[in-house]
Design a protein around this motif. Structure first.
Motif, PDB file in Angstrom:
ATOM      1  N   TYR A 179       0.840  -1.192   0.000  1.00 39.66           N
ATOM      2  CA  TYR A 179       0.000   0.000   0.000  1.00 39.66           C
ATOM      3  C   TYR A 179       0.874   1.240   0.000  1.00 39.66           C
ATOM      4  O   TYR A 179       2.103   1.162   0.141  1.00 39.66           O
ATOM      5  N   ASP A 180       0.244   2.397  -0.137  1.00 45.28           N
ATOM      6  CA  ASP A 180       0.914   3.666   0.099  1.00 45.28           C
ATOM      7  C   ASP A 180       0.827   3.969   1.587  1.00 45.28           C
ATOM      8  O   ASP A 180      -0.204   3.722   2.222  1.00 45.28           O
ATOM      9  N   ARG A 181       1.912   4.530   2.136  1.00 51.06           N
ATOM     10  CA  ARG A 181       1.945   4.846   3.567  1.00 51.06           C
ATOM     11  C   ARG A 181       2.243   6.329   3.738  1.00 51.06           C
ATOM     12  O   ARG A 181       3.402   6.752   3.709  1.00 51.06           O
ATOM     13  N   PRO A 182       1.214   7.155   3.901  1.00 55.28           N
ATOM     14  CA  PRO A 182       1.461   8.588   4.062  1.00 55.28           C
ATOM     15  C   PRO A 182       2.188   8.899   5.364  1.00 55.28           C
ATOM     16  O   PRO A 182       1.979   8.241   6.384  1.00 55.28           O
TER      17      PRO A 182
ATOM     18  N   GLN B 181       2.542  11.682   0.764  1.00 63.57           N
ATOM     19  CA  GLN B 181       1.575  10.608   0.603  1.00 63.57           C
ATOM     20  C   GLN B 181       2.212   9.224   0.574  1.00 63.57           C
ATOM     21  O   GLN B 181       1.537   8.221   0.745  1.00 63.57           O
ATOM     22  N   SER B 182       3.510   9.154   0.368  1.00 60.34           N
ATOM     23  CA  SER B 182       4.181   7.855   0.366  1.00 60.34           C
ATOM     24  C   SER B 182       5.463   7.910   1.190  1.00 60.34           C
ATOM     25  O   SER B 182       6.429   7.217   0.896  1.00 60.34           O
TER      26      SER B 182
ATOM     27  N   ARG C 254      -4.244   2.248   0.543  1.00 66.00           N
ATOM     28  CA  ARG C 254      -3.629   3.261   1.405  1.00 66.00           C
ATOM     29  C   ARG C 254      -3.734   2.807   2.850  1.00 66.00           C
ATOM     30  O   ARG C 254      -4.788   2.364   3.297  1.00 66.00           O
TER      31      ARG C 254
END
Length: 328
Positions: free
Chosen positions: A156-159, A164-165, A239
């Motif tokens: 996933y993306d991890r803000p 945001q990533s 996310r």
């Protein structure tokens, strides 16, 4: 990236949207599914996660058979919130009381095998915010659709704050370089330290669990050796929003991961050790008298395969006598 990893990345990476819940129900048959949340002082989030899973995947559709929270010595009302939301809650130290107590997330995950009954186990961290049950259904998809898949990792993306990533600092600075150096077949995993993953009991009970934060890297390395790359898969869950630890805490995590990697390098004879790695990590905080040293223990003891524990083997004897996959 190795050519076989490029092929794996193409063939074994899917997205949670690829696995609609209706298809999973059709594929489930008599397979029992357990969802496990390891939790320490997560009263702010654990109830919402449990409620969502219970509502969407237990009451609305009969996908999840068992929803369990393992309370890891919380000092807040994590356990009460989880019970109120509809989970079965077990205290870490009350599970397998005959074995010596250990600390760490990996110990909690290992002990969950002893108090669950699912053929498939899904592990979800209890600190997630903006949680959606697509995390659970996505992880189950490859396992229900393909019996040759034994383990599925989420990615996933991890803000991190405004980026945001930007999350996953230990992944990028420690875990990913370590895997690329020594286990390049695992280079295709986007989030090797992801806390969201699922596996078949018959495989999870046959590998050791590092008791600390090295558990995720340890499982990846051991399951690669046990079952081979094509038996592993990953699913894009979109996310992931959660609480972030301090840089100091991440240093401890990194130390435990490095110890976990060292143990596997030695076990697989990838190194010839000339010393025993020190278990201490000295960090510094500024005080009135200047920088003050703080010593922390980052040793990474591990639990043996659960199938080797007499109490577990006695209660699962018919299952353990059944023919299981053998390492390649």
């Amino acid at each position: 990236m190795l050519p076989e990893v490029k092929t794996w990345l193409r063939d074994r990476t899917t997205a949670s949207a690829d696995w609609p819940v209706g298809d999973l129900i059709a594929a489930k048959g008599d397979t029992r599914i357990s969802v496990v949340l390891p939790a320490r002082n997560e009263a702010a989030t654990v109830g919402e996660i449990v409620s969502a899973i219970r509502r969407d995947l237990v009451e609305d559709v009969p996908l999840v058979d068992e929803l369990v929270v393992i309370d890891s010595r919380s000092t807040d009302d994590t356990a009460a919130r989880a019970v109120q939301a509809g989970a079965k809650v077990f205290a870490q130290d009350e599970i397998l009381p005959a074995v010596a107590p250990m600390d760490g997330k990996g110990d909690v995950l290992w002990k969950s095998l002893a108090v669950t009954s699912g053929d498939l186990l899904v592990f979800i961290d209890a600190d997630l915010r903006e949680f959606g049950t697509g995390f659970v259904t996505g992880l189950l998809g490859p396992l229900l659709a393909d019996p040759s898949v034994v383990y599925v990792k989420g990615c996933y993306d991890r803000p991190l704050r405004e980026a945001q990533s930007g999350g996953g600092r230990v992944t990028e600075l420690v875990a990913r370089p370590m895997l690329n150096l020594h286990w390049p077949l695992l280079a295709g995993f986007v989030q090797p330290l992801a806390g969201e993953y699922a596996g078949r009991r018959e495989v999870l009970e046959r590998v050791p669990f590092a008791t600390g934060y090295g558990v995720e890297l340890g499982l990846l390395v051991d399951l690669l050796e046990y079952a081979g790359l094509d038996a592993l898969a990953q699913v894009d869950l979109g996310r992931r929003v959660h609480s972030h630890q301090s840089t100091e805490a991440l240093g401890v995590m990194a130390g435990q991961i490095m110890h976990t990697a060292w143990a596997r390098l030695e076990r697989q004879r990838k190194i010839v050790p000339m010393h025993v790695p020190a278990s201490g990590l000295t960090q510094f905080r500024r005080g009135e008298a200047g920088h003050l040293p703080i010593d922390r223990d980052v040793a990474a003891p591990e639990r043996p395969p659960m199938a080797e524990i007499p109490e577990y083997a006695a209660s699962h004897l018919p299952d353990l006598l059944t023919c299981r996959p053998t390492p390649p």
